[in-house]
Every structure is written in structure tokens, then in C-alpha cells.
Design a protein around this motif. Sequence first.
Motif, PDB file in Angstrom:
ATOM      1  N   ALA A 115       0.837  -1.204   0.000  1.00 34.78           N
ATOM      2  CA  ALA A 115       0.000   0.000   0.000  1.00 34.78           C
ATOM      3  C   ALA A 115       0.872   1.255   0.000  1.00 34.78           C
ATOM      4  N   ALA A 116       1.913   1.257   0.828  1.00 34.20           N
ATOM      5  CA  ALA A 116       2.809   2.409   0.882  1.00 34.20           C
ATOM      6  C   ALA A 116       3.538   2.606  -0.441  1.00 34.20           C
ATOM      7  N   ASN A 117       3.993   1.523  -1.061  1.00 36.03           N
ATOM      8  CA  ASN A 117       4.685   1.629  -2.343  1.00 36.03           C
ATOM      9  C   ASN A 117       3.770   2.184  -3.425  1.00 36.03           C
ATOM     10  N   VAL A 118       2.529   1.724  -3.447  1.00 36.98           N
ATOM     11  CA  VAL A 118       1.589   2.200  -4.465  1.00 36.98           C
ATOM     12  C   VAL A 118       1.373   3.701  -4.326  1.00 36.98           C
ATOM     13  N   ASN A 119       1.109   4.163  -3.117  1.00 38.77           N
ATOM     14  CA  ASN A 119       0.882   5.598  -2.930  1.00 38.77           C
ATOM     15  C   ASN A 119       2.150   6.407  -3.175  1.00 38.77           C
ATOM     16  N   ASN A 120       3.289   5.839  -2.853  1.00 38.95           N
ATOM     17  CA  ASN A 120       4.559   6.489  -3.143  1.00 38.95           C
ATOM     18  C   ASN A 120       4.751   6.629  -4.658  1.00 38.95           C
TER      19      ASN A 120
ATOM     20  N   HIS B 248       4.630   9.748  -9.736  1.00 37.13           N
ATOM     21  CA  HIS B 248       4.052   9.978 -11.065  1.00 37.13           C
ATOM     22  C   HIS B 248       3.603  11.425 -11.230  1.00 37.13           C
ATOM     23  N   ASN B 249       3.188  12.050 -10.120  1.00 37.38           N
ATOM     24  CA  ASN B 249       2.688  13.420 -10.189  1.00 37.38           C
ATOM     25  C   ASN B 249       3.788  14.475 -10.082  1.00 37.38           C
ATOM     26  N   ARG B 250       5.032  14.035  -9.879  1.00 39.94           N
ATOM     27  CA  ARG B 250       6.139  14.985  -9.764  1.00 39.94           C
ATOM     28  C   ARG B 250       6.842  15.145 -11.104  1.00 39.94           C
ATOM     29  N   THR B 251       7.399  16.310 -11.324  1.00 40.07           N
ATOM     30  CA  THR B 251       8.061  16.567 -12.605  1.00 40.07           C
ATOM     31  C   THR B 251       9.307  15.711 -12.781  1.00 40.07           C
ATOM     32  N   ASP B 252       9.995  15.376 -11.663  1.00 44.17           N
ATOM     33  CA  ASP B 252      11.193  14.558 -11.781  1.00 44.17           C
ATOM     34  C   ASP B 252      10.906  13.060 -11.650  1.00 44.17           C
ATOM     35  N   CYS B 253       9.630  12.702 -11.398  1.00 43.42           N
ATOM     36  CA  CYS B 253       9.189  11.303 -11.297  1.00 43.42           C
ATOM     37  C   CYS B 253       9.893  10.526 -10.186  1.00 43.42           C
ATOM     38  N   ARG B 254      10.469  11.229  -9.233  1.00 44.55           N
ATOM     39  CA  ARG B 254      11.140  10.546  -8.130  1.00 44.55           C
ATOM     40  C   ARG B 254      10.184  10.353  -6.959  1.00 44.55           C
ATOM     41  N   PRO B 255      10.182   9.184  -6.357  1.00 42.88           N
ATOM     42  CA  PRO B 255       9.310   8.973  -5.205  1.00 42.88           C
ATOM     43  C   PRO B 255       9.810   9.736  -3.991  1.00 42.88           C
ATOM     44  N   PRO B 256       8.912  10.243  -3.149  1.00 40.46           N
ATOM     45  CA  PRO B 256       9.351  10.938  -1.926  1.00 40.46           C
ATOM     46  C   PRO B 256      10.184  10.046  -1.016  1.00 40.46           C
ATOM     47  N   LYS B 257       9.874   8.747  -1.006  1.00 37.26           N
ATOM     48  CA  LYS B 257      10.628   7.787  -0.213  1.00 37.26           C
ATOM     49  C   LYS B 257      11.033   6.627  -1.120  1.00 37.26           C
ATOM     50  N   PRO B 258      12.167   5.990  -0.855  1.00 40.55           N
ATOM     51  CA  PRO B 258      12.587   4.857  -1.700  1.00 40.55           C
ATOM     52  C   PRO B 258      11.564   3.724  -1.655  1.00 40.55           C
ATOM     53  N   PHE B 259      11.373   3.074  -2.781  1.00 41.45           N
ATOM     54  CA  PHE B 259      10.501   1.904  -2.823  1.00 41.45           C
ATOM     55  C   PHE B 259      11.184   0.722  -2.136  1.00 41.45           C
ATOM     56  N   SER B 260      10.384  -0.131  -1.539  1.00 45.59           N
ATOM     57  CA  SER B 260      10.886  -1.371  -0.954  1.00 45.59           C
ATOM     58  C   SER B 260      10.084  -2.525  -1.546  1.00 45.59           C
ATOM     59  N   VAL B 261      10.649  -3.140  -2.569  1.00 50.90           N
ATOM     60  CA  VAL B 261       9.942  -4.162  -3.356  1.00 50.90           C
ATOM     61  C   VAL B 261      10.726  -5.463  -3.314  1.00 50.90           C
ATOM     62  N   PRO B 262      10.082  -6.608  -3.074  1.00 47.88           N
ATOM     63  CA  PRO B 262      10.813  -7.886  -3.099  1.00 47.88           C
ATOM     64  C   PRO B 262      11.411  -8.133  -4.477  1.00 47.88           C
ATOM     65  N   LEU B 263      12.619  -8.642  -4.501  1.00 46.25           N
ATOM     66  CA  LEU B 263      13.337  -8.827  -5.757  1.00 46.25           C
ATOM     67  C   LEU B 263      12.543  -9.679  -6.748  1.00 46.25           C
TER      68      LEU B 263
END
Length: 211
Positions: A110-115, A120-135
Amino acid sequence: MAVHGRHPSLRDLFDESPTPHIAHPPHTHHRDFYVTSDGSFDRESGAGGLGVIIETRDGRRVARLSVPDSDVPDNNVAEYRALHLGLDVLAVRAPRNARVGVLVDHDQLAANVNNAVLAHNRTDCRPPKPFSVPLAGKHHWRGIRARIAGFGELRAARIRSEQNPAHPLANAPEQYAHVNREPERCLLPDAPESSEPQIPPPSRADRHASG
């Protein structure tokens, strides 16, 4: 929670649940579609399952899926696969400008999706916090992010596992295999009612009434 029993609408569950990383403004119930998903993994058998339910904002069911997943490596990856499946199914049934509410019982997902929504809404497309996704789930995460970008608006809410109507579909795909044979539906949600007060025109009797 039995699938055949009546569960709260996905809209109600969404409105009552927190949305990690994104404030939950009062207009969030104005989604067009709601998707709840769940993934399961049994360490003993090595088998898993994916469950998905999609509804319109007025509570009409669009789709239900209960799919066995024999090669899922763990429960975390199963959660990503389930949401990827749900968003893929919705994408072929919804207009591109659809506003989507996602419900999952996996905190980090849920946190990754909202991040990703914020990125997606930022001009630089960078997430406010790093994603944590299983490899092992990185390809499904890539697909999820593509779907996020393809809808008009999307937001994820976190619900408890016992609240999630997709939970039994994921955990007992053999028992609920019949839901996969339900007719496919391409429903558009009813137009939301205007929030502005409606003033009825004066009746004929009122117009002719004397002062």
C-alpha cells in the motif's frame, strides 16, 4: 469472511481505511472503481493463490477471480502478483480517466503504491521515499506502476486481512474456482449525485397563490 456472505462495499472499506503516505481527504469516496486483492502462500505445500474483487462506486460487481499460483516464491510476491492481476483486469474494463481505489492488506505494498502515485505526479518522477519491493516481485511491480500511470487517478488504502473480501479467494482457490466462471461485466459506475442543494421549481399552486 465468507465470499457468499454480504460484505461491506469496497467503497465503504476504502473510505474507512488509512492511505499510507497520502492524506485521506473527504472526497476520496468519489472513485469510479474499487479493486481489492490478496495473495497467499503455503510454506508446506509451496502453493499459493491470488484473489481479486472489483466493484463500481455504487457497489456493482465487475469481476471476481480466485486463481491458484503454483510457482509463487513467498507471500510478499503473491501480494504483488494479485494486485498486478487486478489492475490488468480493470484496465480492459475501465476508461483511461477512471479514478481507482485500491485495497490491500499488505502494509508495504500500500505504501509503495501511494509512493508511486506521488512520484508519477512529480516533474522529476522521483518517489518521496525509496521503494521497498521484493526482488522476485520486481516485474509485477513494474506492471503495477504502468497501470498506475494509465488511470486518471489512483490511491491505495490498507485494510486488515480479516476485512479483505479477496482473502478467502486467495487462500482457497480450489474451493472458489466457480467465481472464475462468472460472466464478464463491463460496467460504468452511475454518475455521482451532485452535492449542490436542489431547489424544486414552484408548483402551479404556489405560482397562483395570493400573497
